[in-house]
Design a protein around this motif. Structure first.
Motif, PDB file in Angstrom:
ATOM      1  N   TYR A  49       0.843  -1.211   0.000  1.00 27.38           N
ATOM      2  CA  TYR A  49       0.000   0.000   0.000  1.00 27.38           C
ATOM      3  C   TYR A  49       0.870   1.250   0.000  1.00 27.38           C
ATOM      4  CZ  TYR A  49      -4.575  -2.156   0.812  1.00 27.38           C
ATOM      5  OH  TYR A  49      -5.757  -2.851   0.674  1.00 27.38           O
ATOM      6  N   LEU A  50       1.880   1.255   0.842  1.00 30.74           N
ATOM      7  CA  LEU A  50       2.772   2.409   0.942  1.00 30.74           C
ATOM      8  C   LEU A  50       3.478   2.673  -0.369  1.00 30.74           C
ATOM      9  CD1 LEU A  50       4.051   4.575   2.703  1.00 30.74           C
ATOM     10  CD2 LEU A  50       5.776   2.903   3.411  1.00 30.74           C
ATOM     11  N   LEU A  51       3.913   1.592  -1.026  1.00 27.79           N
ATOM     12  CA  LEU A  51       4.596   1.745  -2.309  1.00 27.79           C
ATOM     13  C   LEU A  51       3.657   2.351  -3.355  1.00 27.79           C
ATOM     14  CD1 LEU A  51       7.153   1.292  -3.921  1.00 27.79           C
ATOM     15  CD2 LEU A  51       6.346  -1.036  -4.445  1.00 27.79           C
ATOM     16  N   SER A  52       2.384   1.926  -3.347  1.00 27.21           N
ATOM     17  CA  SER A  52       1.402   2.474  -4.288  1.00 27.21           C
ATOM     18  C   SER A  52       1.175   3.961  -4.042  1.00 27.21           C
ATOM     19  CB  SER A  52       0.077   1.710  -4.159  1.00 27.21           C
ATOM     20  OG  SER A  52       0.231   0.356  -4.510  1.00 27.21           O
ATOM     21  N   VAL A  53       1.088   4.316  -2.766  1.00 25.65           N
ATOM     22  CA  VAL A  53       0.891   5.729  -2.414  1.00 25.65           C
ATOM     23  C   VAL A  53       2.076   6.573  -2.863  1.00 25.65           C
ATOM     24  CG1 VAL A  53       0.699   7.341  -0.491  1.00 25.65           C
ATOM     25  CG2 VAL A  53      -0.645   5.245  -0.480  1.00 25.65           C
ATOM     26  N   VAL A  54       3.278   6.069  -2.643  1.00 26.48           N
ATOM     27  CA  VAL A  54       4.481   6.803  -3.039  1.00 26.48           C
ATOM     28  C   VAL A  54       4.525   6.979  -4.551  1.00 26.48           C
ATOM     29  CG1 VAL A  54       6.996   6.710  -3.158  1.00 26.48           C
ATOM     30  CG2 VAL A  54       5.817   6.116  -1.024  1.00 26.48           C
ATOM     31  N   ARG A  55       4.193   5.937  -5.293  1.00 24.67           N
ATOM     32  CA  ARG A  55       4.198   6.019  -6.759  1.00 24.67           C
ATOM     33  C   ARG A  55       3.178   7.037  -7.251  1.00 24.67           C
ATOM     34  NH1 ARG A  55       4.307  -0.482  -8.230  1.00 24.67           N
ATOM     35  NH2 ARG A  55       6.548  -0.799  -7.928  1.00 24.67           N
ATOM     36  N   LEU A  56       1.962   6.972  -6.676  1.00 29.66           N
ATOM     37  CA  LEU A  56       0.916   7.906  -7.092  1.00 29.66           C
ATOM     38  C   LEU A  56       1.294   9.340  -6.754  1.00 29.66           C
ATOM     39  CD1 LEU A  56      -1.895   8.108  -8.341  1.00 29.66           C
ATOM     40  CD2 LEU A  56      -2.858   7.893  -6.038  1.00 29.66           C
ATOM     41  N   SER A  57       1.869   9.542  -5.586  1.00 27.30           N
ATOM     42  CA  SER A  57       2.304  10.888  -5.183  1.00 27.30           C
ATOM     43  C   SER A  57       3.376  11.407  -6.128  1.00 27.30           C
ATOM     44  CB  SER A  57       2.837  10.861  -3.746  1.00 27.30           C
ATOM     45  OG  SER A  57       1.833  10.482  -2.837  1.00 27.30           O
ATOM     46  N   ALA A  58       4.308  10.529  -6.499  1.00 29.84           N
ATOM     47  CA  ALA A  58       5.389  10.933  -7.404  1.00 29.84           C
ATOM     48  C   ALA A  58       4.839  11.348  -8.763  1.00 29.84           C
ATOM     49  CB  ALA A  58       6.397   9.788  -7.562  1.00 29.84           C
ATOM     50  N   VAL A  59       3.820  10.595  -9.246  1.00 27.28           N
ATOM     51  CA  VAL A  59       3.210  10.930 -10.538  1.00 27.28           C
ATOM     52  C   VAL A  59       2.555  12.304 -10.475  1.00 27.28           C
ATOM     53  CG1 VAL A  59       1.353  10.333 -12.138  1.00 27.28           C
ATOM     54  CG2 VAL A  59       2.876   8.546 -11.279  1.00 27.28           C
ATOM     55  N   PHE A  60       1.786  12.567  -9.398  1.00 30.64           N
ATOM     56  CA  PHE A  60       1.104  13.858  -9.292  1.00 30.64           C
ATOM     57  C   PHE A  60       2.080  15.007  -9.063  1.00 30.64           C
ATOM     58  CE2 PHE A  60      -2.796  11.362  -8.622  1.00 30.64           C
ATOM     59  CZ  PHE A  60      -3.661  12.081  -9.431  1.00 30.64           C
ATOM     60  N   ILE A  61       3.141  14.761  -8.314  1.00 28.60           N
ATOM     61  CA  ILE A  61       4.155  15.801  -8.134  1.00 28.60           C
ATOM     62  C   ILE A  61       4.789  16.149  -9.473  1.00 28.60           C
ATOM     63  CG2 ILE A  61       6.451  16.249  -7.174  1.00 28.60           C
ATOM     64  CD1 ILE A  61       5.585  14.674  -4.697  1.00 28.60           C
ATOM     65  N   LEU A  62       5.082  15.124 -10.267  1.00 27.91           N
ATOM     66  CA  LEU A  62       5.686  15.338 -11.585  1.00 27.91           C
ATOM     67  C   LEU A  62       4.745  16.105 -12.503  1.00 27.91           C
ATOM     68  CD1 LEU A  62       8.036  14.750 -13.532  1.00 27.91           C
ATOM     69  CD2 LEU A  62       6.860  12.638 -14.158  1.00 27.91           C
ATOM     70  N   LEU A  63       3.461  15.682 -12.524  1.00 30.40           N
ATOM     71  CA  LEU A  63       2.500  16.318 -13.430  1.00 30.40           C
ATOM     72  C   LEU A  63       2.122  17.722 -12.970  1.00 30.40           C
ATOM     73  CD1 LEU A  63       0.081  13.343 -14.235  1.00 30.40           C
ATOM     74  CD2 LEU A  63       1.830  14.335 -15.721  1.00 30.40           C
ATOM     75  N   CYS A  64       1.745  17.841 -11.690  1.00 23.52           N
ATOM     76  CA  CYS A  64       1.212  19.114 -11.190  1.00 23.52           C
ATOM     77  C   CYS A  64       2.295  20.092 -10.748  1.00 23.52           C
ATOM     78  CB  CYS A  64       0.264  18.859 -10.014  1.00 23.52           C
ATOM     79  SG  CYS A  64      -1.146  17.818 -10.436  1.00 23.52           S
TER      80      CYS A  64
END
Length: 206
Positions: free
Chosen positions: A19-34
């Motif tokens: 779960y933590l790994l999924s959250v980190v990946r999703l956060s990284a994607v949004f940080i990159l995009l936004c």
């Protein structure tokens, strides 16, 4: 039913680490995009489509030196120039706002009396009843770069007397720099004080 229960029980529960790994990946994607892609894309688009506005609508003199922004007023004190509206924050952009005084506030009344007294000294040719209310009132932001055409014209006698430029020429100058309503419907006619003073400085004086 037993088969279904058996199949469900055979699935191992997702670990907290997954779960933590999924959250980190999703956060990284949004940080990159936004945080990177979107700001860079919008900045690049603004620089291509409206570079002047994107860079602060800055105005330069004939020597190419930046003298201000057409979006923020300035505190002109030279009596030979057009003066803008009263600003309780001295046109400091980092302190945008006003004190929201009511019409009976003692501080506002005192400030208005002082302004009117100074107006009488600087503009003896113009009676008080011809003084537009916008010249003695603060705008909501305290940064208003505009005047009403009437507020500009009422200063013409003072400027003409100090510069030797004819009143007719100054009237023409104000008219040339009067901006109409937005889309012909919204707002009021207005004059950008900085632009007006820039044009005034280009006129020969006696």
């Amino acid at each position: 039913m037993e088969n279904i229960n058996t199949e469900l029980s055979e699935h191992e529960p997702v670990s907290k680490g997954a779960y933590l790994l999924s959250v980190v990946r999703l956060s990284a994607v949004f940080i990159l995009l936004c945080g990177i892609v979107y700001p860079l894309a919008s900045t690049a688009l603004a620089q291509v489509l409206m570079p002047s506005q994107a860079n602060g609508s800055l105005l330069k003199n004939s020597e190419g030196k930046i003298i201000g922004s057409e979006l923020i007023g300035q505190n002109f004190t030279n009596p030979a120039l057009f003066h803008g509206r009263v600003s309780s924050i001295e046109y400091k952009a980092e302190a945008s706002g006003s004190n929201n005084y009511g019409p009976s506030n003692p501080d506002m009344l005192q400030r208005t009396r002082e302004f009117i007294a100074q107006w009488k000294v600087d503009n003896p040719e113009v009676p008080i009843h011809e003084l537009p209310i916008s010249l003695v009132t603060n705008s909501g932001s305290g940064l208003d770069p505009h005047l009403s055409p009437a507020s500009a014209r009422v200063q013409i006698p003072r400027i003409s007397g100090l510069t030797g430029i004819s009143s007719d020429k100054l009237e023409e100058l104000v008219k040339e720099h009067t901006e109409g309503r937005d889309l012909g419907l919204f707002g009021e006619e207005r004059v950008n004080v900085l632009k007006l003073n820039m044009a005034l400085s280009q006129l020969p004086v006696k």
